[in-house]
Design a protein around this motif. Structure first.
Motif, PDB file in Angstrom:
ATOM      1  N   HIS A  75       0.834  -1.207   0.000  1.00 38.03           N
ATOM      2  CA  HIS A  75       0.000   0.000   0.000  1.00 38.03           C
ATOM      3  C   HIS A  75       0.870   1.259   0.000  1.00 38.03           C
ATOM      4  O   HIS A  75       0.433   2.301   0.487  1.00 38.03           O
ATOM      5  CB  HIS A  75      -0.959  -0.002   1.206  1.00 38.03           C
ATOM      6  CG  HIS A  75      -0.291   0.209   2.536  1.00 38.03           C
ATOM      7  ND1 HIS A  75      -0.601   1.255   3.367  1.00 38.03           N
ATOM      8  CD2 HIS A  75       0.687  -0.489   3.165  1.00 38.03           C
ATOM      9  CE1 HIS A  75       0.142   1.189   4.463  1.00 38.03           C
ATOM     10  NE2 HIS A  75       0.921   0.137   4.371  1.00 38.03           N
ATOM     11  N   HIS A  76       2.087   1.156  -0.559  1.00 34.84           N
ATOM     12  CA  HIS A  76       3.014   2.289  -0.548  1.00 34.84           C
ATOM     13  C   HIS A  76       3.233   2.879  -1.941  1.00 34.84           C
ATOM     14  O   HIS A  76       2.767   2.322  -2.926  1.00 34.84           O
ATOM     15  CB  HIS A  76       4.365   1.834   0.017  1.00 34.84           C
ATOM     16  CG  HIS A  76       4.336   1.521   1.479  1.00 34.84           C
ATOM     17  ND1 HIS A  76       4.176   0.242   1.950  1.00 34.84           N
ATOM     18  CD2 HIS A  76       4.414   2.325   2.568  1.00 34.84           C
ATOM     19  CE1 HIS A  76       4.174   0.262   3.275  1.00 34.84           C
ATOM     20  NE2 HIS A  76       4.307   1.512   3.676  1.00 34.84           N
ATOM     21  N   THR A  77       3.969   3.977  -1.969  1.00 37.76           N
ATOM     22  CA  THR A  77       4.445   4.509  -3.242  1.00 37.76           C
ATOM     23  C   THR A  77       5.304   3.436  -3.911  1.00 37.76           C
ATOM     24  O   THR A  77       5.757   2.500  -3.256  1.00 37.76           O
ATOM     25  CB  THR A  77       5.300   5.770  -3.015  1.00 37.76           C
ATOM     26  OG1 THR A  77       6.445   5.429  -2.231  1.00 37.76           O
ATOM     27  CG2 THR A  77       4.497   6.846  -2.282  1.00 37.76           C
ATOM     28  N   MET A  78       5.504   3.576  -5.220  1.00 35.54           N
ATOM     29  CA  MET A  78       6.122   2.478  -5.972  1.00 35.54           C
ATOM     30  C   MET A  78       7.421   2.863  -6.648  1.00 35.54           C
ATOM     31  O   MET A  78       7.559   3.957  -7.184  1.00 35.54           O
ATOM     32  CB  MET A  78       5.141   1.976  -7.041  1.00 35.54           C
ATOM     33  CG  MET A  78       3.982   1.186  -6.484  1.00 35.54           C
ATOM     34  SD  MET A  78       2.847   0.655  -7.800  1.00 35.54           S
ATOM     35  CE  MET A  78       3.907  -0.459  -8.733  1.00 35.54           C
ATOM     36  N   ASN A  79       8.343   1.924  -6.624  1.00 36.71           N
ATOM     37  CA  ASN A  79       9.585   2.037  -7.391  1.00 36.71           C
ATOM     38  C   ASN A  79      10.029   0.605  -7.634  1.00 36.71           C
ATOM     39  O   ASN A  79      10.779   0.029  -6.867  1.00 36.71           O
ATOM     40  CB  ASN A  79      10.634   2.813  -6.597  1.00 36.71           C
ATOM     41  CG  ASN A  79      11.840   3.136  -7.451  1.00 36.71           C
ATOM     42  OD1 ASN A  79      11.992   2.628  -8.561  1.00 36.71           O
ATOM     43  ND2 ASN A  79      12.712   3.991  -6.940  1.00 36.71           N
ATOM     44  N   PHE A  80       9.511   0.027  -8.711  1.00 38.10           N
ATOM     45  CA  PHE A  80       9.585  -1.423  -8.863  1.00 38.10           C
ATOM     46  C   PHE A  80       9.863  -1.836 -10.303  1.00 38.10           C
ATOM     47  O   PHE A  80       9.231  -1.341 -11.226  1.00 38.10           O
ATOM     48  CB  PHE A  80       8.266  -2.042  -8.406  1.00 38.10           C
ATOM     49  CG  PHE A  80       8.309  -3.545  -8.313  1.00 38.10           C
ATOM     50  CD1 PHE A  80       8.865  -4.165  -7.211  1.00 38.10           C
ATOM     51  CD2 PHE A  80       7.809  -4.329  -9.341  1.00 38.10           C
ATOM     52  CE1 PHE A  80       8.922  -5.541  -7.121  1.00 38.10           C
ATOM     53  CE2 PHE A  80       7.862  -5.713  -9.261  1.00 38.10           C
ATOM     54  CZ  PHE A  80       8.410  -6.319  -8.140  1.00 38.10           C
ATOM     55  N   ALA A 120      -1.462  -3.541  -5.210  1.00 37.90           N
ATOM     56  CA  ALA A 120      -1.323  -2.432  -4.276  1.00 37.90           C
ATOM     57  C   ALA A 120      -2.575  -1.584  -4.344  1.00 37.90           C
ATOM     58  O   ALA A 120      -3.190  -1.459  -5.403  1.00 37.90           O
ATOM     59  CB  ALA A 120      -0.108  -1.585  -4.627  1.00 37.90           C
ATOM     60  N   GLU A 121      -2.955  -1.038  -3.200  1.00 35.80           N
ATOM     61  CA  GLU A 121      -4.103  -0.131  -3.189  1.00 35.80           C
ATOM     62  C   GLU A 121      -3.782   1.069  -2.297  1.00 35.80           C
ATOM     63  O   GLU A 121      -2.993   0.961  -1.356  1.00 35.80           O
ATOM     64  CB  GLU A 121      -5.350  -0.870  -2.689  1.00 35.80           C
ATOM     65  CG  GLU A 121      -5.679  -2.082  -3.551  1.00 35.80           C
ATOM     66  CD  GLU A 121      -7.128  -2.517  -3.473  1.00 35.80           C
ATOM     67  OE1 GLU A 121      -7.996  -1.726  -3.066  1.00 35.80           O
ATOM     68  OE2 GLU A 121      -7.383  -3.678  -3.825  1.00 35.80           O
ATOM     69  N   PRO A 122      -4.388   2.216  -2.599  1.00 33.05           N
ATOM     70  CA  PRO A 122      -4.122   3.425  -1.813  1.00 33.05           C
ATOM     71  C   PRO A 122      -4.934   3.426  -0.520  1.00 33.05           C
ATOM     72  O   PRO A 122      -5.885   4.194  -0.375  1.00 33.05           O
ATOM     73  CB  PRO A 122      -4.533   4.556  -2.761  1.00 33.05           C
ATOM     74  CG  PRO A 122      -5.566   3.958  -3.643  1.00 33.05           C
ATOM     75  CD  PRO A 122      -5.253   2.484  -3.758  1.00 33.05           C
ATOM     76  N   VAL A 123      -4.578   2.536   0.377  1.00 31.67           N
ATOM     77  CA  VAL A 123      -5.279   2.393   1.658  1.00 31.67           C
ATOM     78  C   VAL A 123      -4.261   2.524   2.789  1.00 31.67           C
ATOM     79  O   VAL A 123      -3.051   2.624   2.551  1.00 31.67           O
ATOM     80  CB  VAL A 123      -6.028   1.048   1.746  1.00 31.67           C
ATOM     81  CG1 VAL A 123      -7.172   1.017   0.743  1.00 31.67           C
ATOM     82  CG2 VAL A 123      -5.084  -0.134   1.508  1.00 31.67           C
TER      83      VAL A 123
END
Lengths: 313, 313
Positions: B98-103, B113-116
């Motif tokens: 549920h975090h920001t991404m760098n993948f 992932a969800e914005p929770v």
């Protein structure tokens, strides 16, 4: 429109990219996001046009680029190089995809990717998870994209989940992916407007190895017969090329996207190298390569090996 | 074990990271992946220890690093810098986050992932979507992580979906996030083994601005009274520091993680700067800063502004 959320697939959109944007727009709207809008960032191909015409659905609006801060949802892709040019200035709210990943977002978002054959297989799950009704048009869009991405469930990229999705949709709506899918794929490989010379040059690559120069041309088809009834004309065009470019041999592969085979025409003084490379006999300049569909992975390497002497000529 | 799939959260794991690995192991096993195994890449903190002790669950096994080609599932993080040291050699099968991404992954995988506010809110959906039974232990692990990440649904990171998850689990299992969550958070902020001097130095930062030198120390608590009943001893320790380091003033903030306020002790010759900075009156060396929890974003900038003369002293 203020607060619009643009939904789009990748550049040079295929059937999955276009139909997934339409299906995702429908899902978002059913979930209350009235600002969701499917768009496209490239031309609709013949296969997708067949699908939209069949269902009486308009092409999504074409967009050249997006405004800074534009809210977007990406379907069927995630990499910035495959997306709209100024994606880095957008706010990506969601990504629905089934590809390898190279993605950065300095904010939380909804990201949903699964290792399946088609984005629509993921979208189908999302409809079920959210208890959103799938109507026959949406079902047909889903089936179309899966048929396209998996060559009617026959490509090695097909997963059990793609098959499950198709079977459930077929049963519920009385659809048949085989009949419809083949017609759709055929429409996408329609070369009726092309001359033989144009056909062999749709996707032809020149290779040189040692002192040998050759071409491998490829065209997808759902109907080998429609190609090979004109074999004599293709041979004329190929021989013209051999003469003009001083080629040692030429392989023209008509790839049967339904049965995942390729039937080749092989011409030129060194055409026998093709027999050695693939372990086949060429008869009347043609041969069938069973289970061969990829030039890069399956057609070129054996020829390079044969020319390298790894195989005795 | 051959084919083991290791499931782990981020370095310096919090309650969400540890419990999500356990809950994801359970989900994977229920779905037939017998090789799924929760592990951890850092020490279990006091709050998480409270949860595991409460439920009689062992800590996941600690791993220092992983073998090349190891199959893994990441929970509660996605960035390589936050993960096990040699993650780049692993095969990541799934990410639940549920975090920001760098993948980046050069292969297809399951990414969810969800914005929770908490990974468990995503896992709760996945249980439902897959029709997998949630028992009371799993439910309590989910509630624990949500209570931890959202400060019992009171932090600004709380979303409607976190609340919905909690309410559904509470109703079904007769649980109460308020009573249990506060006890858990309290356990995490247990400073009973520390001296006042140790407490003010748990997280103390020295700042210099112009010719002024000051400290802002912070300690999280679920029980301001337990801190302030010992105010006289904290003042002694603070005054020692002021004398020793020749500080102009000192702010010690006890942040009430339940009510999202901070109660400060302010001492030193220039302590009045704190009144000007926050627009408060200091009474008996203390004041309540309503809705202030972040030193970096909420405590330091007003003081720097005041010292810069942006506010008249």
């Amino acid at each position: 429109m203020e607060n619009e959320v643009l939904i789009f697939g990748h550049k040079s959109p295929d059937t999955d990219s276009i139909t997934s944007s339409i299906v995702m727009e429908n899902l978002e709207r059913k979930l209350g996001n009235e600002n969701a809008k499917a768009v496209r960032i490239g031309n609709v191909n013949k296969e997708t046009k067949y699908v939209l015409d069949y269902l009486g659905i308009d092409e999504p609006e074409y967009i050249e680029n997006i405004a800074d801060g534009q809210n977007v949802i990406l379907v069927d892709h995630n990499e910035i190089t495959q997306s709209v040019d100024n994606l880095q200035n957008a706010k990506i709210l969601k990504v629905i995809d089934h590809h390898t990943m190279n993605f950065v977002a300095p904010y939380q978002l909804y990201y949903r990717a699964e290792p399946v054959g088609c984005t629509q297989t993921v979208l189908y799950k999302m409809y079920k998870e959210n208890d959103v009704e799938i109507d026959e048009k949406i079902a047909t869009l889903m089936l179309s994209a899966i048929a396209s991405d998996t060559l009617v469930l026959k490509s090695p990229t097909t997963t059990a989940q793609d098959i499950k999705t198709v079977r459930e949709l077929e049963k519920r709506f009385g659809l048949d992916i085989n009949t419809y899918g083949v017609e759709m794929l055929k429409a996408g490989t329609d070369i009726s407007e092309f001359t033989p010379e144009q056909v062999i040059n749709i996707d032809s690559k020149l290779f040189e190895q040692g002192n040998k120069k050759f071409r491998i041309a490829q065209v997808n088809t759902a109907d080998l017969d429609s190609i090979f009834k004109n074999q004599v004309y293709f041979e004329e065009a190929i021989n013209e090329d051999i003469k003009k470019e001083n080629l040692d041999f030429y392989v023209f592969a008509a790839t049967d996207i339904i049965n995942s085979n390729s039937k080749i025409i092989s011409l030129g003084n060194d055409a026998p190298v093709v027999e050695k490379a693939y372990g086949i006999s060429i008869d009347n300049h043609t041969a069938m390569l069973e289970n061969v569909v990829s030039r890069k992975k399956q057609m070129l390497p054996p020829i390079l090996n044969a020319l390298n002497g790894d195989i005795n000529l």
